[in-house]
Scaffold this active site. Structure first.
Site, mmCIF file in Angstrom:
data_model
loop_
_atom_site.group_PDB
_atom_site.id
_atom_site.type_symbol
_atom_site.label_atom_id
_atom_site.label_comp_id
_atom_site.label_asym_id
_atom_site.label_seq_id
_atom_site.Cartn_x
_atom_site.Cartn_y
_atom_site.Cartn_z
ATOM 1 N N LYS A 186 -31.776 -19.671 3.975
ATOM 2 C CA LYS A 186 -30.605 -20.523 3.171
ATOM 3 C C LYS A 186 -30.982 -21.779 2.816
ATOM 4 C CE LYS A 186 -26.647 -22.448 4.091
ATOM 5 N NZ LYS A 186 -26.779 -23.138 3.143
ATOM 6 N N GLY A 238 -31.500 -30.916 9.049
ATOM 7 C CA GLY A 238 -30.104 -31.229 8.451
ATOM 8 C C GLY A 238 -29.322 -32.179 9.291
ATOM 9 N N THR A 240 -27.409 -34.202 12.246
ATOM 10 C CA THR A 240 -26.930 -34.098 13.748
ATOM 11 C C THR A 240 -25.889 -33.093 14.038
ATOM 12 O OG1 THR A 240 -28.584 -35.949 14.120
ATOM 13 C CG2 THR A 240 -27.168 -35.081 15.886
ATOM 14 N N VAL A 242 -24.471 -30.739 12.370
ATOM 15 C CA VAL A 242 -24.571 -29.252 12.260
ATOM 16 C C VAL A 242 -25.746 -28.682 13.153
ATOM 17 C CG1 VAL A 242 -25.190 -27.482 10.797
ATOM 18 C CG2 VAL A 242 -23.862 -29.432 9.975
ATOM 19 N N GLY A 243 -26.796 -29.515 13.552
ATOM 20 C CA GLY A 243 -27.820 -29.458 14.416
ATOM 21 C C GLY A 243 -27.158 -28.838 15.676
ATOM 22 N N CYS A 294 -34.318 -38.525 6.592
ATOM 23 C CA CYS A 294 -34.204 -38.703 7.911
ATOM 24 C C CYS A 294 -34.965 -39.865 8.346
ATOM 25 C CB CYS A 294 -34.423 -37.372 8.574
ATOM 26 S SG CYS A 294 -36.066 -36.519 8.120
#
Ligand code: ADP
Length: 499
Positions: A186, A238, A240, A242-243, A294
């Site tokens: 995705k 992505g 942090t 959502v991680g 990042c």
């Protein structure tokens, strides 16, 4: 198109994309779609299916069905196919570059470089497909031989961000495929175009139906992948925030998980550094991809003796940065990806000013999609602009006296992705390289990456590593196989024991 060609807004058009599931181009089961407006130009450049649970189920089912056959293809066969994908990427480089430039707002020159690098990642993964080694144990005793082999972990869910869409999917997908896994991918809802085209190119290159599937949508679609019982492993790049959600969900289901998250990366500049080279790297580290990386060098730690002179050198270098239309080859820095991100950056700049940092450059955006390169001096460790990932063109400069202070400050955030030091003293460089808590440390250089070198971070910057010679093995389970040699002599039940 030559690599020196610029484009005009009239060259942008609305592409209608399909998802790729089981080798077919499909719409969402509900027929729902969403669109993307080019951040720099305000024109719609893509319409994509909005995947729901049913579409994710179909993609996972296709990946599961393709697994038994794909995992038993030979390494050489997989290598040939991955290298063929690399060739297809190169053959479509200009098309992919323009999609990426339009959707992400990144300069066309940079997009071209990234597409070339993405092809290189598929080439490198192809070499690993032929080097899947295990161990043989021949000294466990006369009647024992044991093997330790790598097996694919299964179906890998890959969720990627908008800042380097084709590059980041290429840091994951070919390595997962190299070791015999299948995948459901995705891409970010802001930049799905090149991932969807990549899947089409992969099919054209001969990757079998179902081996890679792409669904499109936002966080809900990502969450449907994360929580799907048919997904064995997750690979995510992505934020942090959502991680953490992914790690929690993966923890609940005991899925394998690899996370590449944020950073607040420090470049340390010692008084004996090559000032011109360090200033160039400071500007590159701060403003490349509008600081939406990042790996941005968003903190600059300068030894106090040279602080004012170094500020001047950085300002001189920053004055040459061309900010503007991403379609022009002369542009170095393009648009902010969306208005939300723009406001986040503006808010951090305001916080820096309120906290008493000294604005050396920029800080005041004009209306429009471009945020000016911004430099703060006199930043102190506790300020939010020294601690938090801004994901924008904001460089926070701090002064230090001794190298120990610099290392302490560099290590003083929750992140640990990368760090660097500029010095003529090799001992100082190596000592700092050992003491900096970061997945990558550069000495007298910044932000270069190679497929051969592992990439990832400590602490809130992630879990696991991508790239490097273990990158395909990272998507495997280890299996131990024990073999009996000759008759088995030791038995649990002794037939002669006294009754
Ligand atoms: P970025 O803003 O750098 O893209 P995000 O962490 O917001 O970082 O998004 C990275 C990817 O994760 C995107 O593909 C996004 O759609 C997806 N995503 C966002 N929220 C979730 C979630 N709750 N579960 C799974 N994926 C998500």
């Amino acid at each position: 198109m030559s690599t020196s060609t610029s484009y005009a807004v009239a060259d942008l058009r609305e592409h209608h994309y399909s998802m790729i599931v089981n080798g077919n181009r499909v719409d969402a089961a509900t027929g729902a779609t969403f669109t993307r407006t080019a951040p720099a130009h305000g024109v719609c450049v893509g319409r994509y299916p909005q995947a729901g649970q049913q579409d994710v189920d179909a993609a996972v089912a296709a990946a599961r069905a393709a697994l038994p056959s794909w995992r038993h293809t030979s390494g050489s066969e997989r290598a040939t196919l991955l290298a063929a994908v690399a060739d297809h990427i190169r053959d479509h480089a200009e098309e992919l570059s323009l999609i990426e430039c339009a959707e992400a707002g990144k300069p066309i020159r940079q997009a071209r470089d990234e597409v070339a690098s993405a092809a290189g990642l598929w080439d490198y993964a192809a070499t690993l497909a032929r080097h899947q080694y295990g161990d043989a144990h021949n000294s466990l005793g006369a009647d024992t031989l044991a093997l330790v082999v790598h097996e694919p972990v299964g179906v890998v869910g890959i969720i990627t961000p908008w800042n380097f869409p084709l590059l980041i999917v290429s840091q994951k997908l070919p390595f997962a495929l190299a070791s015999g896994n299948t995948a459901v991918i995705k891409p970010s809802e802001f930049t799905p175009g090149t991932t969807l085209r990549l899947a089409e190119l992969a099919l054209a290159a001969g990757i079998p139906a179902g081996v890679l599937n792409v669904v499109t949508g936002a966080g809900e679609t990502g969450s449907a992948i994360t929580e799907h019982a048919g997904i064995d492993a997750l690979s995510f790049t992505g934020s942090t925030r959502v991680g953490r959600l992914l790690a929690g969900a993966a923890g609940g289901d005991l899925k394998h998980v690899e996370l590449e998250l944020g950073g607040k990366n420090a470049q340390i500049v010692m008084a004996d550094a090559d000032v011109e080279a360090a200033a160039d790297a400071a500007v590159f580290g701060g403003f490349y991809n509008v600081g939406q990386c990042c790996n941005s060098g968003s903190r600059l730690l300068v030894q106090r003796d040279i602080a004012e002179a170094f500020h001047e050198a950085v300002l001189t270098a920053a004055a040459t940065v061309v900010v503007g239309d991403p379609l022009q080859v002369s542009t170095d820095v393009g648009a902010i990806v969306n208005q939300t991100q723009f406001e986040v950056i503006a808010d951090y700049v305001q916080q820096g000013q309120q906290a008493g940092a000294r604005l050396l450059l920029g800080g005041t955006p004009e209306p429009g999609p471009y945020f000016p390169p911004t430099i703060f001096a006199d930043v102190s460790e506790s300020m939010s602009i020294a601690q938090e990932e801004i994901f924008g063109p904001v460089l926070s400069v701090m002064a230090f006296d001794a190298i120990d202070d610099a290392v302490r400050i560099a290590n003083g955030t929750r992140y640990g992705l990368s760090a660097g030091i500029w010095t003529a003293n090799l001992d100082a460089g190596l000592t700092a390289a050992r003491d900096l808590r970061a997945g990558t440390v550069w000495v007298n250089r910044w932000m270069d990456g190679y497929p051969e070198l592992p990439f990832g971070g400590y602490a809130a910057s992630g879990m696991g590593r991508e790239l490097g010679r273990s990158a395909a093995a990272a998507f495997t389970e280890l299996k131990t196989i024990q073999l009996q040699v000759g008759p088995r002599t030791s038995r649990w039940l002794d037939p002669n024991r006294a009754k």
